[in-house]
Design an enzyme around this catalytic site. Structure first.
Site, mmCIF file in Angstrom:
data_model
loop_
_atom_site.group_PDB
_atom_site.id
_atom_site.type_symbol
_atom_site.label_atom_id
_atom_site.label_comp_id
_atom_site.label_asym_id
_atom_site.label_seq_id
_atom_site.Cartn_x
_atom_site.Cartn_y
_atom_site.Cartn_z
ATOM 1 N N ASP A 155 1.977 -2.334 -7.181
ATOM 2 C CA ASP A 155 3.361 -2.254 -6.715
ATOM 3 C C ASP A 155 3.375 -1.669 -5.304
ATOM 4 O O ASP A 155 2.325 -1.452 -4.698
ATOM 5 C CB ASP A 155 4.233 -1.456 -7.689
ATOM 6 C CG ASP A 155 3.827 0.004 -7.811
ATOM 7 O OD1 ASP A 155 2.733 0.369 -7.330
ATOM 8 O OD2 ASP A 155 4.606 0.792 -8.390
ATOM 9 N N ASP A 213 0.848 2.899 -7.045
ATOM 10 C CA ASP A 213 0.511 3.829 -8.127
ATOM 11 C C ASP A 213 0.472 3.118 -9.481
ATOM 12 O O ASP A 213 0.038 3.702 -10.477
ATOM 13 C CB ASP A 213 1.469 5.019 -8.176
ATOM 14 C CG ASP A 213 2.914 4.638 -8.461
ATOM 15 O OD1 ASP A 213 3.256 3.437 -8.393
ATOM 16 O OD2 ASP A 213 3.718 5.550 -8.742
ATOM 17 N N SER A 243 8.765 2.790 -3.896
ATOM 18 C CA SER A 243 7.943 2.099 -4.887
ATOM 19 C C SER A 243 8.159 0.587 -4.826
ATOM 20 O O SER A 243 7.882 -0.048 -3.824
ATOM 21 C CB SER A 243 8.238 2.651 -6.283
ATOM 22 O OG SER A 243 7.387 2.081 -7.253
ATOM 23 N N ASP A 260 3.996 1.188 -3.747
ATOM 24 C CA ASP A 260 3.310 2.431 -3.391
ATOM 25 C C ASP A 260 1.957 2.543 -4.073
ATOM 26 O O ASP A 260 1.309 3.589 -4.005
ATOM 27 C CB ASP A 260 4.173 3.647 -3.694
ATOM 28 C CG ASP A 260 4.571 3.767 -5.159
ATOM 29 O OD1 ASP A 260 4.576 2.742 -5.868
ATOM 30 O OD2 ASP A 260 4.898 4.887 -5.601
#
Length: 466
Positions: A258, A262, A108, A260
């Site tokens: 961010d 999500d 992440s 990743d």
């Protein structure tokens, strides 16, 4: 003896590579994941999963870790669909649309030396400590302690490559129609993360027909070393470039994803941040217009404006603990149409109750583009109070400090759903909750005015830090 307790967290696997975990650990985790799924089948809690879908982010270590995990899964007799590069919500799309368990390799927003795994059952149902992650950890530790190579199956279950990006993009466009909105100029800061891979397809014209959007790309080059800034928009320092670019280009808004992709953060046409609470309220209004009377989840540190606006629009607000596993569980239990939290995670019933920052961004674009006001004026409808943001304090004894603060405010309305929440007659409130992994107390304060918020914030911090 092997100890993965520092790597297997409450909601996922996360640690430095190769210091805390490596491809051998990933392989063992793949075996353990497959064994957990087989156990689900034996226990009668799920159908017989024969395949696992895997995706990974742009970090240098991600392909090797994903390949090792896949080898572990296949050694247990299960085949693998390798979706290759993807965002975390693309993996959730794959798990939901294909009805398969999945694993996403990403850390992440963490720095480059970290990596991790987010695992889910079929239908994007999350796996946390209490729903299988502890069992996966224990099984993997036992395998590592044996030190034996994986059994060789003949024939080995197949590993198939499948590009799901265009299908994912088409699914999102089917949920939010952006074709009829007024033209918008949007600066997008991908932070060298997976937004640079998904945004051109979902919001641009790389594959699907063009939308009335002009995308100004910022740091779209995939680079797991994050050469420009950390891919963590929760830190205001990482929004500076986006804010400057919005003003420079005269854009209608800015979006920051961010690592990743999500989570999605928003700045208005002035470059000023729009709070995730306001985005939660705005999307809730749109979802309630389609599904009147539905439940909407919000965590306990979102603004008081959120439940107020949900009720005003005929919905039923439900407060949840902080953390995606709690929100997803509450959403599934209540069949909630939508959920949002302060960290800019947004959850949708029509996305398998999973979180997707991209879909939240599309709702915002549709709402903004469906009227003529600038975002600063439009978002003001959803921002009724002044909040502090999250403030961390290092303490030696979390429980003792919480008890001390509780004693000071014993005359006020208190609750302990997640840490300590204190509410005051003028609408101000505080929440003080302990970190699960560090000796920290996390403080959030909201007040009806900025002066009231600052005074209350400083008062509580003095108690916590003295």
């Amino acid at each position: 003896m092997s100890d993965l307790s520092q790597v297997v967290k409450a909601y996922d696997v996360r640690g430095t590579v190769p210091e805390q975990w490596n491809e051998r650990v990933a392989e063992a985790l793949g075996v353990a994941f497959a064994q957990l799924l087989r156990g689900d089948q034996v226990a009668g809690t799920a159908g017989a999963p024969e395949t696992v879908v895997i995706a990974h982010d742009m970090r240098e270590t991600s392909p090797g870790l994903a390949e090792a995990f896949a080898a572990g899964v296949r050694s247990e007799g299960m085949s693998v669909i390798d979706a290759g590069l993807g965002s975390t919500d693309l993996l959730y799309y794959a798990s939901g649309s294909l009805d398969l368990p999945g694993a996403m390799f990403t850390a992440s927003h963490n720095p480059a030396r970290y990596n991790g795994i987010k695992m889910c059952r079929a239908g994007a149902r999350p796996i946390g400590q209490e729903s299988g992650l502890a069992e996966i950890r224990d099984r993997a530790e036992a395998l590592l302690d044996k030190g034996e190579p994986l059994p060789v199956r003949d024939p080995l279950p197949p590993l198939r490559r499948r590009d799901l990006l265009s299908e994912y993009a088409a699914h999102l466009r089917g949920l939010v129609d952006l074709r009829g909105i007024r033209p918008l100029k949007v600066v997008v800061d991908a932070g060298n993360g997976m937004g640079g891979y998904t945004v051109p397809v979902v919001l641009g014209d790389a594959v699907l027909p063009a939308l009335p959007l002009t995308i100004v790309p910022l740091y779209f080059e995939l680079d797991g070393n994050f050469p420009n800034h950390e891919a963590n928009p929760l830190d205001p320092a990482n929004l500076v470039d986006l804010q400057a670019a919005v003003r420079e280009h005269g854009a209608d808004l800015g979006l920051a994803f961010d690592g990743d992709a999500d989570r999605c953060f928003v700045v208005d046409e002035r470059g000023e941040p729009v709070s995730p609470s306001a985005i939660t309220a705005l999307v809730a209004v749109r979802e309630l217009a389609k599904h009147p009377g539905s439940t909407v989840i919000h965590n306990l540190i979102t603004s008081s404006a959120v439940p107020e606006i949900i009720r005003e629009n005929g919905g039923e607000p439900l407060r949840s603990r902080v953390g995606h596993s709690f929100i997803k569980a509450d959403m599934a239990r209540t069949n909630a149409v939508f959920g949002g939290e302060h960290s800019a995670h947004y959850y949708f019933r029509d996305f398998w109750f999973a979180d997707t920052g991209m879909l939240a961004a599309m709702h915002l674009l549709a709402a903004l583009g469906g009227q003529d006001r600038p975002l600063s004026e439009f978002a003001a409808e959803y921002e009724r109070y002044v909040c502090s943001g999250e403030i961390n304090s290092t303490v030696a004894d979390q429980a003792a400090k919480l008890a001390e603060v509780r004693q000071v405010y014993q005359g006020a309305e208190t609750e302990e759903l997640d840490g300590l929440t204190v509410r005051f007659p003028d609408g101000a409130w505080i929440n003080l909750r302990p970190s699960n992994t560090e000796p920290l107390l996390r403080l959030n304060v909201e007040g009806p005015t900025e002066d009231r918020m600052i005074a209350l914030r400083d008062e509580v911090l003095e108690l916590v830090r003295r």
